[in-house]
Design an enzyme around this catalytic site. Structure first.
Site, short mmCIF file in Angstrom:
data_model
loop_
_atom_site.label_atom_id
_atom_site.label_comp_id
_atom_site.label_asym_id
_atom_site.label_seq_id
_atom_site.Cartn_x
_atom_site.Cartn_y
_atom_site.Cartn_z
N ASP A 1 35.78 25.65 36.43
CA ASP A 1 35.55 26.69 37.21
C ASP A 1 34.06 26.99 37.35
OD1 ASP A 1 35.39 29.01 38.81
OD2 ASP A 1 37.08 30.18 37.72
N GLU B 1 36.90 23.83 40.54
CA GLU B 1 37.45 25.23 41.01
C GLU B 1 35.96 25.92 41.53
OE1 GLU B 1 39.40 29.36 39.53
OE2 GLU B 1 39.85 27.48 38.64
N GLU C 1 41.39 31.82 44.83
CA GLU C 1 41.97 33.13 43.96
C GLU C 1 41.21 34.49 44.96
OE1 GLU C 1 38.97 34.75 40.83
OE2 GLU C 1 38.74 32.64 40.73
N HIS D 1 46.64 31.16 40.46
CA HIS D 1 45.33 32.08 39.63
C HIS D 1 46.13 33.09 38.89
CE1 HIS D 1 42.35 34.88 39.24
NE2 HIS D 1 41.35 33.81 39.11
#
Length: 385
Positions: A211, A237, A263, A312
């Site tokens: 991420d 991500e 998200e 998420h």
């Protein structure tokens, strides 16, 4: 059946360590701080909004909105704007109610953010109430379970040194987990170095995800992605700014590895253009921001593009987690679900029966509705802290 009462519970729980570990931005004198590496406001507490909806037959349902900061803001929207239009409605009309609430502020531009978060808390509560009223788990109401054990990855290795990070990752591997997501965004060179040390320690067969927390420009995201591809990283991500749809398209075309986003998005309307333009290879809607019904619509839309969904799941507590598990069970294009080791134990303290995540899998709650029941006495006592 008619709705008779709506009650909100903005909750702030002091928990150590802080979510995702310590930060240079943490100020002991304040609850909120900006993490310099991520540019976002975080709280030293675990914060969320719980909502209880009651019906005239004595049934009730619990909902939750993901509210990592300012849960009282979302709670005020539920109480002041939404509740007057919910009293007297049939709670079984879930889709009708969602559209009525969404339309209520649509022309003013409030079709995301706190407004949709508030609708989400209501939506989840209505699904829970419906399931309890007919004696069925939510996944049955959604059409059945494609899976009853939900594969999970560990989200975050919040340690400062290489040795500490490797040690913690190996501990998770020893406990049966086969996937970890690293929260990075420290620069291309450092991110690649951390990923390389994890790959070396965990072996080639272990699943790694990254991420980047929207940190990079498009060229830097591509540079990082190519280095991560050589390490066999499964997905990258949030590589660049969430508003930059064309930038994500460019990143997706340049990389062989999957690019994951979602998200920050809350409705099918926000995902539509990203799907049409192929601005993602993997979608990550959050049930605590989109709700059960809307997340299912997003997943159905993604299925038509042959794109999988990896929901998420960050600081949502037990109700949000249970709702996410039911949705994850019920969609055919599910990929994998996030597991927060510092959050679930706190969530379970408010549940009469805990949610289990062991050996790399969540167990799907089987009771009516969401299959979890809050300890309301404990919740009310925590509200007084």
């Amino acid at each position: 059946m008619n709705i008779t009462a709506i009650e909100v519970f903005p909750l702030k729980i002091r928990n150590e360590p802080v979510y995702l570990g310590d930060s240079r931005g943490l100020d002991p004198a304040r609850d909120y701080y900006i993490r310099p590496e991520y540019r976002s406001i975080y709280s030293r507490n675990l914060e969320t909004l719980l909502v209880k909806i009651e019906a005239d037959d004595g049934s009730h349902g619990w909902g939750e909105a993901l509210a990592p900061v300012g849960p009282e803001v979302t709670g005020e929207i539920v109480e002041r704007l939404l509740s007057p239009f919910l009293i007297g409605e049939d709670p079984r009309d879930i889709d009708v109610i969602w559209n009525k609430l969404y339309d209520s502020m649509r022309e003013r531009g409030y079709f995301s953010g706190f407004m949709v978060d508030a609708i989400t808390a209501v939506d989840i509560a209505l699904w829970d109430l419906l399931g309890k009223s007919v004696g069925l788990p939510v996944y049955r109401l959604l059409g059945g379970a494609h899976r009853k054990r939900i594969p999970a990855y560990v989200s975050g290795i919040p340690r400062q040194t290489k040795e500490e990070r490797v040690q913690l990752a190996l501990e998770w591997k020893a406990r049966g987990f086969e996937a970890i997501k690293l929260h990075l965004g420290y620069g291309v060179r450092e991110d690649a170095s951390i990923a390389a040390e994890m790959r070396e320690a965990l072996g080639d067969d272990f699943r790694l995800m990254i991420d980047a927390h929207w940190k990079y420009s498009v060229p830097d995201a591509i540079r990082l992605g190519r280095r991560l591809e050589a390490l066999g990283v499964e997905f990258l991500e949030a590589p660049t700014l969430p508003e930059d749809i064309d930038g994500h398209v460019e990143i997706c075309r340049a990389l062989d590895m999957a690019v994951a986003i979602g998200e920050a998005k809350r409705t099918r309307y926000q995902f539509k253009e990203r799907l049409v333009k192929r601005a993602a290879d993997l979608l990550q809607p959050d049930v605590g921001r989109a709700g059960i019904g809307e997340t299912r619509k997003i997943a159905n839309m993604a299925e038509a593009f042959n794109i999988k969904v990896a929901p998420h799941l960050s600081v949502g507590l037990g109700v949000c987690t249970a709702a996410t598990l039911h949705l994850s069970a019920a969609i055919p294009n599910f990929h994998i679900l996030e597991y927060q080791p510092s959050v679930l134990p706190v969530a379970n303290k408010l549940l009469k029966d805990p949610i289990a995540c062991e050996g790399g899998f969540y167990e799907l709650p089987e009771g009516p509705g969401l299959g979890v029941e809050l300890d309301e006495e404990k919740l009310r006592s925590w509200m007084k802290r």
